[in-house]
Design an enzyme around this catalytic site. Structure first.
Site, PDB file in Angstrom:
ATOM      1  N   ASN A  64       0.823  -1.195   0.000  1.00  0.00           N
ATOM      2  CA  ASN A  64       0.000   0.000   0.000  1.00  0.00           C
ATOM      3  C   ASN A  64       0.864   1.254   0.000  1.00  0.00           C
ATOM      4  OD1 ASN A  64       0.563  -0.857   2.754  1.00  0.00           O
ATOM      5  ND2 ASN A  64      -0.885   0.677   3.477  1.00  0.00           N
ATOM      6  N   GLU A  66       0.242   5.180   0.897  1.00  0.00           N
ATOM      7  CA  GLU A  66      -0.644   6.221   1.427  1.00  0.00           C
ATOM      8  C   GLU A  66      -0.235   7.598   0.947  1.00  0.00           C
ATOM      9  OE1 GLU A  66      -1.912   4.084   5.625  1.00  0.00           O
ATOM     10  OE2 GLU A  66      -0.672   5.871   5.708  1.00  0.00           O
ATOM     11  N   GLU A  77      -3.265  -4.361  -3.298  1.00  0.00           N
ATOM     12  CA  GLU A  77      -3.838  -5.208  -4.344  1.00  0.00           C
ATOM     13  C   GLU A  77      -3.959  -4.456  -5.669  1.00  0.00           C
ATOM     14  OE1 GLU A  77      -4.869  -4.679  -1.165  1.00  0.00           O
ATOM     15  OE2 GLU A  77      -6.481  -6.090  -0.691  1.00  0.00           O
TER      16      GLU A  77
END
Length: 162
Positions: A64, A66, A77
């Site tokens: 991920n 951010e 994903e």
């Protein structure tokens, strides 16, 4: 007047204990877990990693990313699937594994794909005409396995036909 019908659809995920994972599943879980280390998660400290195996046998992983301008960040994903499709557009994803670490660094966190990721996985299943197995690492080290995204999108319209 026609009578309304009730429609029920129950999906059962498979629970696999760590020592019963096959070699491919174990490798993907390990790669997803390793990918959490490089996640850019300075705001939530919730690090998620994902790994995929493509039809030609190649494996890739991502995490991920951010951004302070929420919701500009992107889930592991979607980073993974968009990268692999951008670079290998004719290789269908066969299996995706997802792992997460708790924000306080005390261990694993149970994680499933968010709604956006579920829809993204669904789009690739539709594009390639085949299911993508989804492996989700749990906090206790076991793995939840979905044969395809339909098991995580139980009210998908195709499920209600017939």
């Amino acid at each position: 007047m026609k009578e309304n019908k009730k429609v029920s659809h129950i999906n059962t995920l498979e629970l696999i204990i760590a020592e019963n994972l096959d070699e491919r599943q174990a490798k993907l879980i390990e790669l997803a877990l390793r990918a959490t280390e490089n996640a850019h998660a300075p705001y939530s400290n919730f690090r998620v990693g994902a790994a995929v195996i493509l039809a030609d046998g190649q494996t890739f992983w991502a995490n991920n990313q951010e951004n302070i301008c929420y919701p500009a960040g992107i889930c592991a994903e979607r980073v993974l699937l968009t990268y692999t499709h951008a670079n290998f557009p004719h290789q269908k994803p066969l299996v995706i594994a997802i792992a997460a670490k708790k924000a306080d660094n005390t261990g694993l966190a149970t994680v499933t794909p968010c709604g956006l990721c579920r829809q993204t996985i669904s789009e690739y299943e539709m594009k390639f005409g085949s299911q993508i197995e989804v492996l989700m690492l749990r906090a206790d080290g076991s793995v939840l396995k979905a044969q395809g995204i339909d098991q995580l999108l139980p009210n998908k319209l195709e499920n209600l036909n017939g």
